[in-house]
Design an enzyme around this catalytic site. Structure first.
Site, short mmCIF file in Angstrom:
data_model
loop_
_atom_site.label_atom_id
_atom_site.label_comp_id
_atom_site.label_asym_id
_atom_site.label_seq_id
_atom_site.Cartn_x
_atom_site.Cartn_y
_atom_site.Cartn_z
CG HIS A 19 1.83 -85.71 58.19
ND1 HIS A 19 2.97 -86.37 57.81
CD2 HIS A 19 1.30 -86.43 59.21
CE1 HIS A 19 3.14 -87.45 58.57
NE2 HIS A 19 2.13 -87.52 59.41
CE LYS A 43 4.97 -94.42 63.78
NZ LYS A 43 4.23 -93.24 63.29
NE ARG A 92 -3.06 -92.78 58.30
CZ ARG A 92 -1.88 -93.33 58.55
NH1 ARG A 92 -0.92 -93.24 57.67
NH2 ARG A 92 -1.65 -93.98 59.66
CB SER A 130 5.99 -91.25 57.42
OG SER A 130 5.32 -90.06 57.72
O1 PNS Z 1 3.10 -89.63 63.96
P1 PNS Z 1 2.92 -90.54 65.15
O2 PNS Z 1 4.14 -91.42 65.31
O3 PNS Z 1 1.66 -91.34 65.09
O4 PNS Z 1 2.82 -89.60 66.43
C1 PNS Z 1 2.77 -90.13 67.73
C2 PNS Z 1 3.22 -89.08 68.75
C3 PNS Z 1 4.64 -88.61 68.44
C4 PNS Z 1 2.26 -87.91 68.71
C5 PNS Z 1 3.16 -89.76 70.17
O5 PNS Z 1 4.01 -90.86 70.19
C6 PNS Z 1 3.53 -88.77 71.28
O6 PNS Z 1 2.71 -87.98 71.69
N1 PNS Z 1 4.80 -88.83 71.74
C7 PNS Z 1 5.29 -87.96 72.79
C8 PNS Z 1 5.28 -88.71 74.13
C9 PNS Z 1 3.88 -88.74 74.73
O7 PNS Z 1 3.31 -87.74 75.10
N2 PNS Z 1 3.30 -89.95 74.86
C10 PNS Z 1 2.03 -90.06 75.59
C11 PNS Z 1 0.97 -90.74 74.85
S1 PNS Z 1 1.27 -92.47 74.87
#
Ligand code: PNS
Length: 163
Positions: A19, A43, A92, A130
């Protein structure tokens, strides 16, 4: 001239060296970067939002144009609220691709004005995550190559591991 603002979203539970690599490189391309901690409903978190933010802030404290924020709603709504039209995500390996396509296409449907840019993670961080850091730390392994040192300390302390 209008500020070029990008959002680097994620769960950051916790922030990894991968990150951090994406944040450092993106900070050179945009006027302002918002590292935003958001909810991924798939998660379950180990660290609280406050802990995640503190760990990210300590990792980026020497990068002037980076802000760390939490948002409880949709990513596109956060982008709109701060006038950011770019989302940066690290890529990645091929295994990330399908999930990232879904995320990008959903965000596009929600707000067509916001673009997602993908940055290839530095090779040395291609296979870290993570989740891997949490698993290795839980069983007392050395995670300093996966996460910054202060994050490694925080992980060991969560799992009551004495180092
Ligand atoms: O690190 P991650 O878990 O891959 O990140 C995913 C994240 C947090 C960016 C994604 O789940 C997110 O954007 N969550 C906020 C809710 C949202 O906007 N969801 C719409 C897309 S499905």
């Amino acid at each position: 001239m209008k500020k070029r603002i990008a959002v680097i979203p994620g769960s950051f539970d916790p922030i990894t060296r991968g990150h951090l690599d994406i944040i450092i490189r993106s900070a050179k391309l945009f006027d302002e970067i918002h590292v935003s901690v958001l909810h991924n409903t798939k998660k379950e978190g180990l660290f609280t939002v406050e802990e995640r933010i503190a760990l990210i802030e300590a990792a980026v404290s020497d990068i002037k144009n980076v802000k760390v924020r939490y948002f409880s709603g949709l990513l596109v709504d956060y982008c709109q609220s701060i006038n950011a039209n770019t989302i940066v995500r690290g890529l990645r390996a091929v295994s990330d691709f399908e999930y990232e396509m879904q995320l990008t296409s959903m965000n596009k449907k929600l707000n067509d004005e916001i673009e997602t840019l993908y940055m290839m993670t530095n090779n040395q961080y291609s296979f870290i995550s993570s989740s891997m850091a949490k698993e290795v730390a839980k069983f007392g392994g050395d995670v300093t190559s996966i996460v910054p040192n202060h994050v490694a300390e925080a992980l060991w302390s969560k799992f009551d591991i004495k180092k």
